[in-house]
Design a protein around this motif. Structure first.
Motif, PDB file in Angstrom:
ATOM      1  N   TYR A   1       4.507  -5.496   6.645  1.00 48.06           N
ATOM      2  CA  TYR A   1       3.590  -5.179   5.661  1.00 48.06           C
ATOM      3  C   TYR A   1       2.226  -5.699   5.800  1.00 48.06           C
ATOM      4  N   GLN A   2       1.116  -4.988   6.111  1.00 50.82           N
ATOM      5  CA  GLN A   2      -0.331  -5.645   6.235  1.00 50.82           C
ATOM      6  C   GLN A   2      -1.263  -5.387   4.912  1.00 50.82           C
ATOM      7  N   PHE A   3      -1.593  -6.500   4.407  1.00 49.04           N
ATOM      8  CA  PHE A   3      -2.365  -6.400   3.221  1.00 49.04           C
ATOM      9  C   PHE A   3      -4.112  -6.751   3.396  1.00 49.04           C
ATOM     10  N   LEU A   4      -5.027  -6.182   2.909  1.00 47.80           N
ATOM     11  CA  LEU A   4      -6.131  -6.642   3.017  1.00 47.80           C
ATOM     12  C   LEU A   4      -6.797  -7.054   1.434  1.00 47.80           C
ATOM     13  N   VAL A   5      -6.799  -8.275   1.462  1.00 49.77           N
ATOM     14  CA  VAL A   5      -7.274  -8.415   0.052  1.00 49.77           C
ATOM     15  C   VAL A   5      -8.451  -9.208  -0.365  1.00 49.77           C
ATOM     16  N   ASP A   6      -9.092  -8.992  -1.472  1.00 45.08           N
ATOM     17  CA  ASP A   6     -10.340  -9.806  -1.484  1.00 45.08           C
ATOM     18  C   ASP A   6     -10.230 -11.073  -2.016  1.00 45.08           C
ATOM     19  N   SER A   7     -11.257 -11.932  -2.391  1.00 44.32           N
ATOM     20  CA  SER A   7     -11.212 -13.170  -2.543  1.00 44.32           C
ATOM     21  C   SER A   7     -10.541 -13.386  -4.142  1.00 44.32           C
ATOM     22  N   ASN A   8     -10.477 -12.287  -4.910  1.00 40.82           N
ATOM     23  CA  ASN A   8      -9.873 -12.193  -6.026  1.00 40.82           C
ATOM     24  C   ASN A   8      -8.313 -11.910  -6.010  1.00 40.82           C
ATOM     25  N   GLY A   9      -7.790 -11.692  -5.035  1.00 41.29           N
ATOM     26  CA  GLY A   9      -6.579 -11.139  -4.610  1.00 41.29           C
ATOM     27  C   GLY A   9      -6.440  -9.661  -5.086  1.00 41.29           C
ATOM     28  N   LYS A  10      -7.259  -9.014  -5.092  1.00 46.54           N
ATOM     29  CA  LYS A  10      -7.236  -7.566  -5.199  1.00 46.54           C
ATOM     30  C   LYS A  10      -6.811  -6.852  -3.930  1.00 46.54           C
ATOM     31  N   VAL A  11      -6.019  -6.132  -3.792  1.00 47.41           N
ATOM     32  CA  VAL A  11      -5.584  -5.237  -2.619  1.00 47.41           C
ATOM     33  C   VAL A  11      -6.473  -4.372  -2.405  1.00 47.41           C
ATOM     34  N   LEU A  12      -7.112  -4.219  -1.288  1.00 52.49           N
ATOM     35  CA  LEU A  12      -8.173  -3.191  -0.741  1.00 52.49           C
ATOM     36  C   LEU A  12      -7.434  -2.179   0.129  1.00 52.49           C
ATOM     37  N   TRP A  13      -6.449  -2.559   0.616  1.00 54.61           N
ATOM     38  CA  TRP A  13      -5.939  -1.668   1.886  1.00 54.61           C
ATOM     39  C   TRP A  13      -4.463  -2.254   2.136  1.00 54.61           C
ATOM     40  N   LYS A  14      -3.613  -1.336   2.484  1.00 56.58           N
ATOM     41  CA  LYS A  14      -2.496  -1.646   3.006  1.00 56.58           C
ATOM     42  C   LYS A  14      -1.650  -0.848   3.819  1.00 56.58           C
ATOM     43  N   THR A  15      -0.944  -1.249   4.465  1.00 52.80           N
ATOM     44  CA  THR A  15      -0.065  -0.410   5.507  1.00 52.80           C
ATOM     45  C   THR A  15       1.232  -1.050   5.751  1.00 52.80           C
ATOM     46  N   GLN A  16       2.241  -0.362   6.765  1.00 51.27           N
ATOM     47  CA  GLN A  16       3.365  -0.712   6.853  1.00 51.27           C
ATOM     48  C   GLN A  16       3.581  -0.529   8.479  1.00 51.27           C
TER      49      GLN A  16
END
Length: 111
Positions: free
Chosen positions: A80-95
């Motif tokens: 899994y790939q996650f793009l998170v911001d500096s606050n840990g909020k998931v902005l995007w994900k894929t598998q």
């Protein structure tokens, strides 16, 4: 690992061109005793020859069921790939494996 490496290469390229972007490989394991953890780390160190890849590999020892639930991970064997911001909020994900379409979607989410 062959499915992970293209993502790491893409992350390395983005880190060189996108200010503030950092990437990590996060192998996740259940909590375990020190001896078993040392054995696994020894094997990982010998298996990751590239110093850049080793520097971005951070092993997590945690409650895997809770972690998977929190992130919506359904396949234990998947990547899994996650793009998170500096606050840990998931902005995007894929598998799954890297594709041009997935990379373009991730870059769009960075905007």
């Amino acid at each position: 690992q062959p499915k992970v490496d293209p993502w790491l290469e893409a992350g390395s390229k983005l880190a060189r061109t996108q200010s503030g972007f950092a990437y990590f490989e996060l192998p996740t394991m259940s909590k375990m005793n020190r001896v078993l953890r040392w054995t696994i780390y020894k094997g990982m160190r010998s298996g990751i020859k590239d110093s850049e890849k080793r520097a971005v590999t951070v092993s997590l020892h945690l409650d895997k069921d809770a972690f998977k639930r929190l992130l919506g991970i359904t396949l234990e064997e998947g990547i899994y790939q996650f793009l998170v911001d500096s606050n840990g909020k998931v902005l995007w994900k894929t598998q799954g494996e890297l594709t041009e379409k997935k990379l373009a979607a991730m870059k769009a989410a960075m905007q």
